[in-house]
Scaffold this active site. Structure first.
Site, short mmCIF file in Angstrom:
data_model
loop_
_atom_site.label_atom_id
_atom_site.label_comp_id
_atom_site.label_asym_id
_atom_site.label_seq_id
_atom_site.Cartn_x
_atom_site.Cartn_y
_atom_site.Cartn_z
N SER A 1 43.21 24.00 13.52
CA SER A 1 44.30 23.99 12.53
C SER A 1 44.47 25.35 11.85
O SER A 1 44.61 25.43 10.63
CB SER A 1 44.08 22.90 11.48
OG SER A 1 45.25 22.65 10.73
N PRO A 2 44.48 26.45 12.61
CA PRO A 2 44.53 27.78 12.00
C PRO A 2 45.89 28.13 11.39
O PRO A 2 45.97 29.02 10.55
CB PRO A 2 44.22 28.71 13.18
CG PRO A 2 44.75 27.98 14.37
CD PRO A 2 44.45 26.53 14.09
N LEU A 3 46.95 27.43 11.82
CA LEU A 3 48.28 27.70 11.28
C LEU A 3 48.64 26.77 10.13
O LEU A 3 49.78 26.79 9.64
CB LEU A 3 49.33 27.59 12.40
CG LEU A 3 49.30 28.72 13.43
CD1 LEU A 3 50.21 28.41 14.61
CD2 LEU A 3 49.69 30.05 12.80
N PHE B 1 52.63 28.25 6.06
CA PHE B 1 52.82 29.69 5.84
C PHE B 1 53.80 30.31 6.84
O PHE B 1 54.02 31.51 6.82
CB PHE B 1 51.49 30.43 5.93
CG PHE B 1 50.44 29.94 4.95
CD1 PHE B 1 50.63 30.08 3.59
CD2 PHE B 1 49.29 29.33 5.40
CE1 PHE B 1 49.69 29.63 2.68
CE2 PHE B 1 48.33 28.87 4.51
CZ PHE B 1 48.53 29.02 3.15
N THR B 2 54.34 29.48 7.72
CA THR B 2 55.15 30.04 8.81
C THR B 2 56.53 29.41 8.90
O THR B 2 57.12 29.38 9.98
CB THR B 2 54.41 29.87 10.15
OG1 THR B 2 54.08 28.48 10.34
CG2 THR B 2 53.14 30.70 10.17
N GLY C 1 51.94 24.84 9.56
CA GLY C 1 53.20 25.54 9.34
C GLY C 1 53.53 25.89 7.90
O GLY C 1 54.63 26.42 7.64
N TYR D 1 42.11 12.82 22.69
CA TYR D 1 43.45 13.28 22.34
C TYR D 1 44.52 12.43 23.02
O TYR D 1 44.56 12.30 24.24
CB TYR D 1 43.65 14.75 22.72
CG TYR D 1 42.90 15.72 21.81
CD1 TYR D 1 42.32 15.31 20.61
CD2 TYR D 1 42.79 17.07 22.16
CE1 TYR D 1 41.64 16.20 19.79
CE2 TYR D 1 42.11 17.97 21.33
CZ TYR D 1 41.54 17.53 20.16
OH TYR D 1 40.87 18.42 19.34
#
Length: 325
Positions: A230-232, A237-238, A235, A61
């Protein structure tokens, strides 16, 4: 109430994990600055404020700078190390001169990688080491030798994998003296293969599903903690502009917003709660280091507990587009 698999193994991990991929100032060779450390500190403080005590790293990373940045934070707060759970990953080798990006589960690379991880983090051990992506040349006996040395030296306490299917896990586990306790995979409202694989057994639509057959059931039977990267969904949906997205994604984003307003919570809490509502006790790894976005996830655990079957299915079917057969 069901417990997360990690807690069954005595690891008192939060149901959310903060990922470190954005720490260290980006994927470049610029040095880590004090501002990068302060940025990481603000992210960690926000995470702990909402109950997150587990932090996910990888040796690649930001070319190692993410771990270096986190290590400087630990150096400034020595007592923090024993209050948190640190997980890191190895096995991906980035492009180097004439050599392409590749995977490496050789004993030498695993051992050298962990030494580098510990040096950058400035700690004597990590709680969990994940093998990052499957190496076609992996030899379980050689991997077992490396993990045994790491365990006996006190450098790593537990082991897991990332992006592996049932066959690969069983292939590894038959030679490993320690259980594989984690598998980290891409799962979200925009990456629904983990649900579709269950739904589309004996249906033509199942040929387009790219998720290991039986992996959800196997993980639950073997008490392997499933983690979602990468559960979000970056962005979408947010709050991200979705005007250029397909209609079903726009509809899902609107549904998330409506549910958040109805429940007086955040869109992040709805999206993550949907994942955590699954019986596998999925553990999302959130990738943002923006303190406000981290704080917006604070109600996710509760929303997962409160979410009804009807709400869960409504989100799933809306996000996938076509109705279920």
């Amino acid at each position: 109430m069901k417990m997360m698999p990690l807690r069954h193994k005595g690891i008192d991990a939060s149901q959310l994990v903060l990922g470190s991929m954005s720490m260290g100032g980006g994927w470049n060779t610029n040095p880590v600055t004090q501002e990068h450390v302060l940025e990481a500190e603000r992210a960690v403080d926000a995470a702990r404020e909402v109950g997150i005590n587990m932090f996910d790293h990888a040796d690649i990373y930001t070319f190692g700078k993410a771990e270096e940045t986190f290590g400087k934070l630990l150096q400034a707060q020595p007592s923090l190390r024993e209050e948190i759970i640190i997980q890191s990953k190895c096995g991906i080798r980035l492009q180097d001169g004439d050599l392409p990006g590749r995977y490496d589960f050789s004993k030498e690379h695993i051992l050298n990688s962990v030494d580098g991880i510990l040096s950058r983090l400035g700690t004597e051990y990590i709680d969990i080491l994940l093998l990052h992506r499957p190496d076609p040349l992996m030899e379980p006996e050689e991997i077992a030798e490396a993990l045994t040395l790491l365990k006996s030296a006190g450098k790593v306490r537990h082991f897991g994998v990332s992006n592996m299917n049932v066959g690969q896990i069983e292939f590894l586990q038959r030679s490993l003296p320690y259980p594989i306790i984690v598998n980290q995979l891409q799962m979200s409202l925009s990456h629904l293969h983990f649900v579709d694989e269950v739904v589309f057994v004996n249906q033509g639509a199942g040929t387009k599903v790219n998720f290991g057959a039986g992996l959800l059931e196997f993980s639950q039977m073997q008490d392997i903690q499933l983690q979602a990267w990468s559960p979000l969904s970056q962005g979408i949906f947010t709050g991200k502009d979705v005007s250029d997205q397909p209609e079903h994604i726009q509809a899902a984003a609107k549904l998330v917003q409506d549910m958040a307003e109805e429940k007086d919570t955040t869109r992040e809490a709805i999206v993550l709660g949907w994942l955590m509502r699954h019986p596998a006790m999925i553990q999302p790894v959130i990738g943002t280091i923006n303190p406000e976005r981290i704080k917006a996830t604070g109600d996710a655990v509760r929303q997962g507990q409160l979410m009804t079957r009807d709400e869960w299915y409504k989100l799933y079917v809306t996000a996938r587009g076509p109705r279920l057969p």
